[in-house]
Design a protein around this motif. Structure first.
Motif, PDB file in Angstrom:
ATOM      1  N   LEU A   1      68.748  -7.476  -6.923  1.00 35.17           N
ATOM      2  CA  LEU A   1      68.606  -8.628  -7.809  1.00 35.17           C
ATOM      3  C   LEU A   1      68.130  -8.219  -9.196  1.00 35.17           C
ATOM      4  O   LEU A   1      68.506  -8.839 -10.198  1.00 35.17           O
ATOM      5  N   SER A   2      67.286  -7.187  -9.241  1.00 28.28           N
ATOM      6  CA  SER A   2      66.706  -6.766 -10.517  1.00 28.28           C
ATOM      7  C   SER A   2      66.645  -5.240 -10.552  1.00 28.28           C
ATOM      8  O   SER A   2      65.629  -4.639 -10.178  1.00 28.28           O
ATOM      9  N   PRO A   3      67.720  -4.589 -10.994  1.00 30.85           N
ATOM     10  CA  PRO A   3      67.802  -3.122 -10.957  1.00 30.85           C
ATOM     11  C   PRO A   3      66.719  -2.403 -11.760  1.00 30.85           C
ATOM     12  O   PRO A   3      66.472  -1.215 -11.532  1.00 30.85           O
ATOM     13  N   GLU A   4      66.060  -3.108 -12.686  1.00 31.93           N
ATOM     14  CA  GLU A   4      65.041  -2.435 -13.500  1.00 31.93           C
ATOM     15  C   GLU A   4      63.723  -2.228 -12.760  1.00 31.93           C
ATOM     16  O   GLU A   4      62.788  -1.622 -13.294  1.00 31.93           O
ATOM     17  N   ILE A   5      63.630  -2.728 -11.530  1.00 28.30           N
ATOM     18  CA  ILE A   5      62.412  -2.511 -10.738  1.00 28.30           C
ATOM     19  C   ILE A   5      62.206  -1.016 -10.529  1.00 28.30           C
ATOM     20  O   ILE A   5      63.133  -0.290 -10.171  1.00 28.30           O
ATOM     21  N   THR A   6      60.984  -0.568 -10.752  1.00 22.20           N
ATOM     22  CA  THR A   6      60.701   0.860 -10.644  1.00 22.20           C
ATOM     23  C   THR A   6      59.323   1.078 -10.028  1.00 22.20           C
ATOM     24  O   THR A   6      58.622   0.120  -9.677  1.00 22.20           O
ATOM     25  N   VAL A   7      58.947   2.328  -9.921  1.00 19.29           N
ATOM     26  CA  VAL A   7      57.649   2.673  -9.336  1.00 19.29           C
ATOM     27  C   VAL A   7      56.532   2.285 -10.303  1.00 19.29           C
ATOM     28  O   VAL A   7      56.598   2.584 -11.498  1.00 19.29           O
ATOM     29  N   THR A   8      55.516   1.612  -9.777  1.00 21.53           N
ATOM     30  CA  THR A   8      54.391   1.147 -10.596  1.00 21.53           C
ATOM     31  C   THR A   8      53.165   2.032 -10.358  1.00 21.53           C
ATOM     32  O   THR A   8      53.112   2.799  -9.387  1.00 21.53           O
ATOM     33  N   PRO A   9      52.148   1.922 -11.214  1.00 20.63           N
ATOM     34  CA  PRO A   9      50.910   2.695 -10.996  1.00 20.63           C
ATOM     35  C   PRO A   9      50.256   2.423  -9.645  1.00 20.63           C
ATOM     36  O   PRO A   9      49.677   3.331  -9.045  1.00 20.63           O
ATOM     37  N   GLU A  10      50.340   1.175  -9.159  1.00 18.71           N
ATOM     38  CA  GLU A  10      49.759   0.858  -7.852  1.00 18.71           C
ATOM     39  C   GLU A  10      50.473   1.616  -6.735  1.00 18.71           C
ATOM     40  O   GLU A  10      49.848   2.023  -5.752  1.00 18.71           O
TER      41      GLU A  10
END
Length: 335
Positions: free
Chosen positions: A107-116
């Protein structure tokens, strides 16, 4: 150090371990919901949402079941509780995180690994130390509250101050335990969805360290407070002797027993039963007989108090019969 003076204390611990090792629909539902919330919080880098997921994670019961079961050498309970833990964390939690992450990436390809997420997949030595410390502290508190405040469980919840309410304590401890479990379990699934094997292995290792730290620390605390299988077997033997003696003497509709151990040599016994006839002489003799049988089979000096409720169609009377270990002090009170 031992916990003495509380009715059926060691038997109640065993029952808690049996309940904590059992599966239920609510357990699956809460794990699913907490894993989904944790996944969303991790991907959104939202600490508030991650904390929300911890508030509903149901991992206190199985963690306690492992610790108590190991102390009592009830290996079937230990195995069931471990399966419940790992099934909830990996089979449900990580799978939910994986599926949710795959769907969100589409749905949202820009999702990436976050600091959490990184904090649980590429941890520094300091992160590992802190995570292990939190897991150990959580295991300590989960077991400590059982042995340090057993009297709480003997009172109705509405009679306890809010800060001493066992439900509130368990909920708080459950959140503390979830800090160590549900975010790493969700990160395991997230790492798989991102196709990152190194992140997956690091998150899995962190999760296993936390599980082991929780369960072993809980077991150590119980052992330090003298929880062993010996007082449990003594309680069970006394309870069995009471019921066998009463059933052999009178026709009782229901029997409820409470054994209060003061040491391995002394106990108070409270019996409540419903019988078709209630005569004070009969039940005075029954109390004396019960006290003698318990002494003969276990060597425990004891006092027996029997409260009898008649279920006769024509009368309903209560008797309270107290038989100390020294028979001449026997007395009867009408309840």
């Amino acid at each position: 150090m031992k916990v003495w003076g509380f009715g059926n204390f060691y038997s109640n611990l065993e029952r808690a371990s049996q309940e904590g090792s059992g599966f239920s629909l609510s357990y699956f539902a809460l794990v699913l919901a907490s894993a989904l919330l944790a996944t969303l919080g991790l991907l959104a880098d939202s600490v508030a949402v991650i904390i929300g997921s911890m508030c509903i994670a149901p991992f206190l019961g199985p963690s306690r079941a492992v610790s108590i079961g190991a102390i009592y050498k009830k290996w079937k309970i230990v195995a069931k509780a471990l399966i419940k833990q790992l099934c909830g964390l990996l089979v449900i939690g990580s799978t939910v995180a994986f599926l949710a992450n795959v769907a969100l990436i589409r749905l949202s390809p820009e999702i990436t690994v976050t600091p959490e997420i990184l904090a649980r997949t590429l941890p520094t030595p300091k992160d590992v130390y802190f995570a292990t410390f939190i897991a150990v502290l959580s295991g300590f508190v989960a077991s400590f509250v059982l042995v340090a405040t057993p009297k709480m469980s003997l009172k109705p919840y509405h009679e306890l101050p809010l800060v001493h309410n066992p439900r509130l304590l368990d909920a708080t401890i459950g959140v503390e335990i979830a800090i160590s479990l549900i975010p790493p379990a969700s990160v395991v699934g997230i790492a798989l969805a991102f196709g990152a094997p190194d992140m997956f292995l690091h998150a899995l290792a962190l999760l296993m360290i936390n599980v082991v730290g929780l369960d072993i620390t809980g077991m150590i605390v119980l052992r330090l407070w003298g929880v062993t299988s010996k007082p449990l077997q003594l309680e069970k033997t006394i309870n069995k002797t009471i019921k066998e003696t009463i059933n052999a003497q009178v026709e009782a509709d229901a029997i409820s027993t409470k054994v209060i151990l003061h040491s391995y040599e002394k106990a108070d016994i409270h019996v409540t039963l419903r019988a078709f006839e209630a005569h004070d002489h009969t039940y005075r003799l029954l109390a004396e007989r019960t006290s003698e049988e318990v002494k003969r089979k276990t060597g425990v000096s004891n006092s027996v108090r029997i409260i009898v409720t008649s279920v006769s169609m024509h009368e309903s009377s209560d008797y309270a019969i107290l038989v100390p270990d020294v028979p001449e002090y026997a007395s009867i009170e009408e309840a």
